[in-house]
Design a protein around this motif. Structure first.
Motif: not given
Length: 265
Positions: A156-168, A191-202
């Protein structure tokens, strides 16, 4: 609704390698597993156990060469996650015992570092569900979602500094802010129906109004069927596979989620 979800993983194994897999969803309050298939190629002995969060885990040793895991499930789930604007904050002394691990800082959710930031984000919001909504809105509006770009887990701290990331990563930040407000928050992978692009989701669930509710920093709404595979404090607890020893190559990974007209025959 009924969903058919599947996941295929193929590895190149240089030497016999111990694996821990977490790919079996379990039936619960919000989903019912009607049929599932779990195929290992080549077939090897497997020992299954339930971890401290209730996840179904499989232990095995993958042999040298190409090794694949193919799972599929027919599952009944809601076509949208429940919402409850105004659901109240539950004071810590009244929380169920099983929610308490999700109040503490963890490896990727340094909630003790977000006390001031979380308080600023939710200023003026009613304690509980509405605070969680404010946190999700803040993340969605300030962090750039970059699906497919997150090979390395960031906190969370690293994401807050970077400003971009994936769902996880965005989920880590949402949970850290909730925990900073003494709201239990747990990570969900599935899994999430209709996720784009399709992948595992968090995504994450927060405990307000005396139950768990779904929050998703990457999605504009909570529409779409969800299949929860694993729950944990952060990404360290919910990896769909963990291998031990020498590195292995993940040759391919494929995820598919389809809506079905009715239950499997």
């Amino acid at each position: 609704m009924w969903l058919h979800s599947s996941c295929f993983l193929e590895f190149n194994i240089p030497v016999p390698t111990p694996f821990l897999l977490m790919l079996r969803p379990r039936s619960g309050r919000q989903q019912w597993v009607a049929r599932e298939q779990y195929v290992l190629s080549p077939s090897v002995p497997v020992v299954e156990f339930t971890d401290s969060f209730g996840n179904l885990c499989q232990r095995l040793v993958a042999p040298t060469g190409k090794f694949s895991v193919h799972t599929s499930v027919d599952i009944e789930t809601a076509d949208a996650s429940d919402t409850a604007p105004g659901a109240p904050f539950v004071e810590v002394q009244h929380l169920p015992d099983e929610t308490l691990p999700f109040l503490h800082p963890s490896r990727y959710c340094e909630s003790d570092r977000f006390t001031e930031m979380a308080a600023s984000i939710v200023a003026g919001r009613a304690a509980g569900y509405d605070q969680c909504t404010a946190i999700v809105d803040y993340i969605r509006n300030t962090v750039r979602y970059t699906p497919g770009a997150g090979q390395q887990i960031i906190s969370a701290t690293e994401l807050n500094e970077l400003g971009s990331g994936v769902c996880r990563d965005m989920t880590h930040l949402g949970m850290a802010c909730c925990r900073a407000l003494s709201i239990p928050a747990r990570m969900v992978v599935g899994y999430l129906e209709g996720l784009e692009p399709m992948d595992l989701h968090a995504w994450f669930e927060a405990y307000v109004g005396n139950r768990w509710y779904t929050f998703d920093p990457t999605q504009a709404s909570l529409q779409g069927g969800r299949v929860a595979i694993a729950f944990g404090r952060d990404a360290a607890d919910v990896a769909i596979y963990t291998q031990f020893g020498d590195p292995v190559d993940l040759l391919s990974m494929y995820v598919n989620v389809e809506q079905r007209p009715g239950p499997p025959l």
